[in-house]
Write a protein that holds these residues in place. Sequence first.
Motif, mmCIF file in Angstrom:
data_model
loop_
_atom_site.group_PDB
_atom_site.id
_atom_site.type_symbol
_atom_site.label_atom_id
_atom_site.label_comp_id
_atom_site.label_asym_id
_atom_site.label_seq_id
_atom_site.Cartn_x
_atom_site.Cartn_y
_atom_site.Cartn_z
ATOM 1 N N SER A 24 95.581 19.765 20.051
ATOM 2 C CA SER A 24 96.566 18.937 19.344
ATOM 3 C C SER A 24 97.920 19.619 19.412
ATOM 4 N N GLU A 42 96.086 15.745 22.260
ATOM 5 C CA GLU A 42 96.557 14.705 21.349
ATOM 6 C C GLU A 42 97.864 15.141 20.706
ATOM 7 N N ASN A 74 95.334 7.084 25.580
ATOM 8 C CA ASN A 74 94.451 6.528 24.546
ATOM 9 C C ASN A 74 93.217 5.848 25.140
ATOM 10 N N ARG A 110 96.539 10.082 22.611
ATOM 11 C CA ARG A 110 95.736 11.033 23.384
ATOM 12 C C ARG A 110 96.020 10.821 24.873
#
Length: 177
Positions: A32, A59, A94, A124
């Motif tokens: 992340s 992400e 995504n 993502r």
Amino acid sequence: MLIKKLAAAAAISVAAISSANAMTVVNYEPASFSAGQAGGAFARATAFEDFDGAFVFFEATEALRSSTSITINPFNASAGDPSANTIDLSYALNDGERMSLGIDPSGNRTGSSELDFNLGAGDRLSFFLNGMAGSGGNQVTFQTTTAAIPLPAAGLLYVAGIGGVIAMRRKRKASKA
């Protein structure tokens, strides 16, 4: 007893051979990102090993601009080697439709590409590897940097315009009173 020892030795030999030829995938750590962070990931395959099914991802924890550099590096490649790479890279946002990156590393050449995206919080970005490594093996590296998405000048002008309208309304109200 002898059969059990032979079976155990054979199992250890097979495990050693398969682990020596196993493809290595190291995802982004952390997976992340927030604005201002950077990171990398890679996938490495030995000679003639299949990349099918390998992927890396990250992400966004907030709205950010990501810039990812992708490079295919063949190992021990010679210019006249007929055993060319057949690696194809794609990406998806995504888990949507996969789009090709268009890197051509055929003939055991190095290939690279750059991909820039504005991502929203929770988006993502995934990269997928397909195809086979060349005769010397390959490593595919992903280097990502992130930055805050700048507020466009039009947004600042809009805010200034709204402020001007409010100031004019107040001035009119003050002159009527």
